[in-house]
Motif scaffolding. Structure first.
Motif, short mmCIF file in Angstrom:
data_model
loop_
_atom_site.label_atom_id
_atom_site.label_comp_id
_atom_site.label_asym_id
_atom_site.label_seq_id
_atom_site.Cartn_x
_atom_site.Cartn_y
_atom_site.Cartn_z
N MET A 126 36.79 139.58 22.04
CA MET A 126 35.51 139.00 21.61
C MET A 126 35.64 138.61 20.14
O MET A 126 36.12 139.35 19.31
CB MET A 126 34.42 140.06 21.75
N SER A 127 35.24 137.35 19.79
CA SER A 127 35.35 136.88 18.43
C SER A 127 34.52 137.76 17.51
O SER A 127 33.33 137.98 17.76
CB SER A 127 34.88 135.44 18.37
N ASP A 162 33.43 137.04 14.56
CA ASP A 162 32.36 136.29 13.90
C ASP A 162 31.12 136.23 14.78
O ASP A 162 30.00 136.39 14.31
CB ASP A 162 32.82 134.85 13.60
N ILE A 163 31.32 135.99 16.06
CA ILE A 163 30.19 135.89 16.98
C ILE A 163 29.46 137.23 17.01
O ILE A 163 28.23 137.28 16.89
CB ILE A 163 30.66 135.49 18.40
N LYS A 164 30.22 138.30 17.14
CA LYS A 164 29.60 139.64 17.20
C LYS A 164 28.85 139.93 15.92
O LYS A 164 27.73 140.42 15.92
CB LYS A 164 30.67 140.70 17.44
N ASN A 179 27.66 137.83 13.65
CA ASN A 179 26.46 136.99 13.46
C ASN A 179 25.34 137.43 14.39
O ASN A 179 24.16 137.43 14.02
CB ASN A 179 26.81 135.52 13.71
N LEU A 180 25.72 137.79 15.60
CA LEU A 180 24.71 138.22 16.58
C LEU A 180 24.05 139.51 16.10
O LEU A 180 22.82 139.68 16.21
CB LEU A 180 25.40 138.44 17.93
N LYS A 181 24.84 140.39 15.53
CA LYS A 181 24.31 141.65 15.02
C LYS A 181 23.34 141.38 13.87
O LYS A 181 22.23 141.92 13.83
CB LYS A 181 25.47 142.53 14.53
N LYS A 185 21.69 138.64 13.16
CA LYS A 185 20.48 137.93 13.58
C LYS A 185 19.55 138.84 14.37
O LYS A 185 18.33 138.79 14.21
CB LYS A 185 20.85 136.69 14.40
N THR A 186 20.13 139.69 15.19
CA THR A 186 19.32 140.62 15.98
C THR A 186 18.49 141.49 15.05
O THR A 186 17.29 141.65 15.22
CB THR A 186 20.21 141.51 16.87
N LYS A 187 19.16 142.04 14.04
CA LYS A 187 18.45 142.95 13.13
C LYS A 187 17.46 142.17 12.25
O LYS A 187 16.37 142.65 11.99
CB LYS A 187 19.45 143.69 12.25
N TYR A 217 15.87 139.31 12.91
CA TYR A 217 14.71 138.76 13.62
C TYR A 217 13.85 139.86 14.24
O TYR A 217 12.64 139.75 14.30
CB TYR A 217 15.16 137.78 14.71
N LEU A 218 14.48 140.89 14.73
CA LEU A 218 13.70 141.95 15.39
C LEU A 218 13.16 142.95 14.38
O LEU A 218 12.07 143.50 14.57
CB LEU A 218 14.54 142.67 16.44
N ILE A 225 38.44 133.86 24.10
CA ILE A 225 37.90 134.17 22.77
C ILE A 225 38.24 133.12 21.73
O ILE A 225 37.39 132.68 20.97
CB ILE A 225 38.44 135.55 22.31
N ASP A 263 31.09 129.11 17.83
CA ASP A 263 30.14 130.17 17.51
C ASP A 263 28.75 129.70 17.90
O ASP A 263 28.05 129.01 17.15
CB ASP A 263 30.22 130.47 16.01
N THR A 269 26.15 131.36 18.13
CA THR A 269 25.07 132.07 17.45
C THR A 269 24.37 131.19 16.40
O THR A 269 23.25 131.49 15.99
CB THR A 269 25.59 133.34 16.76
N LEU A 301 15.76 134.14 20.11
CA LEU A 301 16.45 135.41 20.40
C LEU A 301 15.76 136.12 21.56
O LEU A 301 16.42 136.61 22.48
CB LEU A 301 16.45 136.31 19.15
N TYR A 337 24.01 145.85 19.57
CA TYR A 337 23.67 144.93 18.48
C TYR A 337 22.51 145.39 17.62
O TYR A 337 22.41 145.02 16.47
CB TYR A 337 23.39 143.52 19.05
#
Lengths: 244, 173
Positions: A1-2, A4-6, A8-10, A12-14, A16-17, B97, B102, B104, B113, B132
């Motif tokens: 799993m890339s 960067d993707i992980k 960025n997702l982490k 953004k999740t934190k 926005y939520l 991968i 990306d 995101t 989201l 996450y």
């Protein structure tokens, strides 16, 4: 799993939520009732009662070993008191493990060792009870999470202890502590970049000039050698060793 | 520390962090209210007995969350309490991968989201939240819930596959 993707997702999740998980339908059925603290108090008392019963059972078994074991007296007469004490401690661990469930078994035995292992930082008091001179890791930088501790006690009374920590980027920090044999320390240190003499011994530093953030040091006293290495600065290592 | 003082401190901890703690445990149990309440009670019992070991009050939240994680692990270590996960093999081309963009970057606000989150199955939502939002590594999720690591990985990747498909195939209006 890339990564960067992980990452960025982490983020953004934190972002926005934030603390508003109630916006997710996942939690729509969750009820926030008052917690019954009376029930908790009763559970605490029950837990204490069960532990007391367990210790009584262990004590009764230990008495049985003392009374029945004739070899114990022979070992004492031959002067092998330390070996006898070690074997008795091994038997205690074996007995105790019969009365505890899997999650509480921090100790195990093999032929000439008793091993204490945990990946729960809250077992540190227990660890220190097992190895009173265990290196104090209170000053490990807060970016590191405790991962595991393994302590091995040998029949000759020596100890080795290995701590593993890692940080958010999976950077490692290891701390290894080992008893110095009776005949003394026979190794030598090469490529040291600095030395500090203390009241108890000498600290040898190995600063990594490649700048990847990894450094190491060894603290040699009359009783132990304690090695620290990983993604940690020399300043942080000095704080761990309690020197300036 | 006197028992009464311990209770007072514990009640304060619960007032400060109880709702967040409950959400965390609820995520671990995948919306099982009964198991959530049981693990929550066990967490409070463990916290009460371990209160003397809490040295840094600033780390109170992470301390009690760590206890909750340990209690959940203890609960799921019992074979009678197994949490069910449906596992199926990933398709070969599910995630190459090095080749994917990306996606995101297209998650520009909270509404997007939440839309993505609602695409997921319950078990995918659980893994997503734990990894996450609550920062649990996938391996630790597998260990805590006493399930196969490959199962967790496959559910995780499958969930992200849904995100990618939705975002890259023009799911946004």
């Amino acid at each position: 799993m890339s990564n960067d993707i992980k990452k960025n997702l982490k983020l953004k999740t934190k972002a926005y939520l934030k603390d508003n998980l109630d916006d997710l339908d996942f939690f729509q059925d969750l009820k926030y009732n008052e917690t019954n603290f009376l029930n908790i108090e009763q559970k605490c008392k029950e837990k204490k009662r069960k532990m007391n019963l367990r210790y009584l059972a262990i004590a009764a078994s230990i008495m049985a070993i003392f009374i029945l074991s004739s070899t114990f007296a022979v070992l004492i007469a031959n002067g092998s008191v330390d070996a006898a004490k070690f074997r008795l401690e091994q038997q205690l661990v074996k007995l105790k493990n019969q009365f505890t469930n899997n999650e509480e078994k921090n100790k195990s035995i093999n032929e000439n060792n008793i091993i204490f292992e945990t990946n729960n930082y809250y077992d540190m008091d227990q660890a220190r009870g097992f190895f009173p001179s265990l290196f104090n890791t209170d000053k490990v930088p807060s970016r590191f999470d405790f991962k595991s501790l393994k302590i091995t006690k040998s029949v000759d009374g020596s100890f080795t202890a290995s701590f593993i920590y890692n940080d958010d980027n999976n950077g490692l920090l290891t701390i290894n502590q080992e008893s110095i044999p009776q005949e003394g320390f026979s190794g030598s240190f090469i490529n040291t970049t600095d030395e500090i003499k203390t009241e108890s011994g000498t600290i040898y530093f190995f600063e990594n000039s490649f700048g990847d953030g990894t450094n190491a040091a060894s603290y040699l006293t009359s009783a132990y050698i304690t090695d620290i290495s990983g993604v940690i600065t020399i300043k942080e290592i000095k704080e761990l060793y309690n020197v300036k | 520390m006197k028992q009464s003082k311990k209770f007072y401190i514990l009640e304060n901890i619960y007032q400060l962090y109880g709702n967040d703690l409950k959400k965390f445990i609820y995520s671990l149990t995948r919306k099982d209210e009964f198991v959530t309440e049981e693990i929550l009670q066990n967490t409070m019992v463990a916290a009460l007995s371990g209160l003397n070991r809490l040295r840094d009050k600033n780390k109170m939240k992470s301390w009690i969350f760590a206890i909750a994680k340990a209690e959940a692990k203890r609960y799921y270590a019992n074979p009678n309490n197994k949490i069910l996960f449906e596992y199926s093999e990933l398709e070969n081309n599910m995630f190459q991968i090095s080749e994917i963009d990306d996606f995101t970057k297209k998650i520009e606000n909270k509404e997007i989201l939440i839309t993505l989150f609602n695409l997921l199955s319950d078990q995918e939502k659980q893994i997503y939240l734990l990894h996450y939002y609550y920062d649990l590594p996938l391996k630790e999720i597998a260990e805590t819930l006493n399930i196969n690591y490959n199962t967790v990985r496959s559910i995780h990747v499958r969930g992200l596959g849904k995100f990618r498909k939705f975002l890259m195939e023009g799911g946004l209006a």
